[in-house]
Enzyme design. Structure first.
Site, PDB file in Angstrom:
ATOM      1  N   CYS A  41       1.112  -1.332  -0.148  1.00 53.94           N
ATOM      2  CA  CYS A  41       0.220  -0.389   0.089  1.00 53.94           C
ATOM      3  C   CYS A  41       0.848   1.584  -0.033  1.00 53.94           C
ATOM      4  CB  CYS A  41      -1.420  -0.229   1.360  1.00 53.94           C
ATOM      5  SG  CYS A  41      -1.702   1.310   1.240  1.00 53.94           S
ATOM      6  N   ASP A  43       0.437   3.511   1.801  1.00 55.27           N
ATOM      7  CA  ASP A  43       0.412   3.916   3.131  1.00 55.27           C
ATOM      8  C   ASP A  43       1.900   4.708   3.733  1.00 55.27           C
ATOM      9  OD1 ASP A  43      -1.506   3.668   5.642  1.00 55.27           O
ATOM     10  OD2 ASP A  43       0.252   4.390   6.043  1.00 55.27           O
ATOM     11  N   ARG A  45       3.117   4.876   6.142  1.00 53.81           N
ATOM     12  CA  ARG A  45       3.314   4.167   7.707  1.00 53.81           C
ATOM     13  C   ARG A  45       4.463   3.086   7.647  1.00 53.81           C
ATOM     14  NH1 ARG A  45      -2.260   4.173  10.253  1.00 53.81           N
ATOM     15  NH2 ARG A  45      -3.072   4.147   7.715  1.00 53.81           N
ATOM     16  N   HIS A  97      -1.499  -3.930   5.509  1.00 49.57           N
ATOM     17  CA  HIS A  97      -1.778  -3.642   6.111  1.00 49.57           C
ATOM     18  C   HIS A  97      -3.258  -3.413   7.100  1.00 49.57           C
ATOM     19  CE1 HIS A  97      -2.087   1.091   5.786  1.00 49.57           C
ATOM     20  NE2 HIS A  97      -2.169   0.161   4.486  1.00 49.57           N
ATOM     21  N   CYS A 100      -5.544   0.119   6.932  1.00 48.03           N
ATOM     22  CA  CYS A 100      -5.026   0.549   5.355  1.00 48.03           C
ATOM     23  C   CYS A 100      -6.637   1.256   5.328  1.00 48.03           C
ATOM     24  CB  CYS A 100      -5.442  -0.899   4.408  1.00 48.03           C
ATOM     25  SG  CYS A 100      -5.205  -0.153   3.207  1.00 48.03           S
TER      26      CYS A 100
HETATM   27 CO    CO Z   1      -3.847   0.900   2.794  1.00 47.70          CO
END
Ligand code: CO
Length: 209
Positions: A41, A43, A45, A97, A100
């Protein structure tokens, strides 16, 4: 972190690398030979190299919202094709994750404008697994489970592609479905049973005799 800090960090990083190995950048600019293709992803993090403990050159990477592999996404399919046929990576990892935002949005009845067609790939995963998901009483647990099932379905989408099917038949790659738990830092192997999945779907998706 300011933009200026990023460039200051870059200078320090160059100096540190060269102190440790004067040929570091000579080696880095040579051909890449990663063994892993990581599909994750976007993302912020999910910090792939710190999470996996890998170095530059170890991981070929593709990231998008919700780590999905649509059948007509030329970007994702080109990455997979190049990784499998040219770099000849040995492992494909699909890593979702928990928490998400893409998966959360796909679980929510709301118009997300331009994101609607993208999120629909995850909504479709919900539909395929709606009986299991709707039987989970705790919303947080249902959210976690959709993250996991999305990884499984994206692994299946990868198996549907010509290049991966061929490489699997030649037994030169393996496919892994993982989830990163932001709440604990732990990487979880979903231990996807690829042979069982292929037994179930290949009568439909098989491209080779
Ligand atoms: Co995500």
């Amino acid at each position: 972190m300011k933009i200026r800090d990023i460039f200051e960090h870059n200078e320090k990083w160059i100096a540190e690398r060269l102190r440790a190995d004067p040929d570091y950048f000579v080696k880095l600019s040579g051909p890449q030979k990663p063994e892993y293709l990581f599909i994750g992803c976007s993302d912020s993090r999910v910090s792939v190299e710190s999470l996996l403990g890998t170095k530059p050159g170890d991981v070929f990477m593709h990231r998008n919202i919700g780590n999905v592999i649509p059948s007509n996404d030329l970007n994702a399919l080109s990455v997979i094709s190049y990784a499998v046929n040219h770099i000849r990576i040995k492992h494909i990892i699909v890593c979702g994750h928990y928490n998400c935002g893409g998966v959360k949005a796909a679980m929510t009845a709301r118009d997300e404008g331009l994101l609607n067609p993208w999120l629909r790939h995850i909504r479709d995963v919900y539909r395929i697994h709606r009986n299991e998901l709707n039987s989970i009483d705790t919303p947080g647990r249902r959210f976690d489970r959709l993250v996991e099932l999305n990884v499984v379905e994206q692994c299946i989408n990868i198996v549907k592609t010509r290049d991966v099917q061929k490489a699997l038949l030649e037994k030169r790659i393996s496919l892994h479905g993982w989830v990163f738990d932001l709440r604990t830092g732990r990487l979880i192997d979903l231990k996807i049973n690829l042979e069982k999945i292929m037994d179930e779907i290949m009568d439909v998706y098989n491209l080779f005799e």
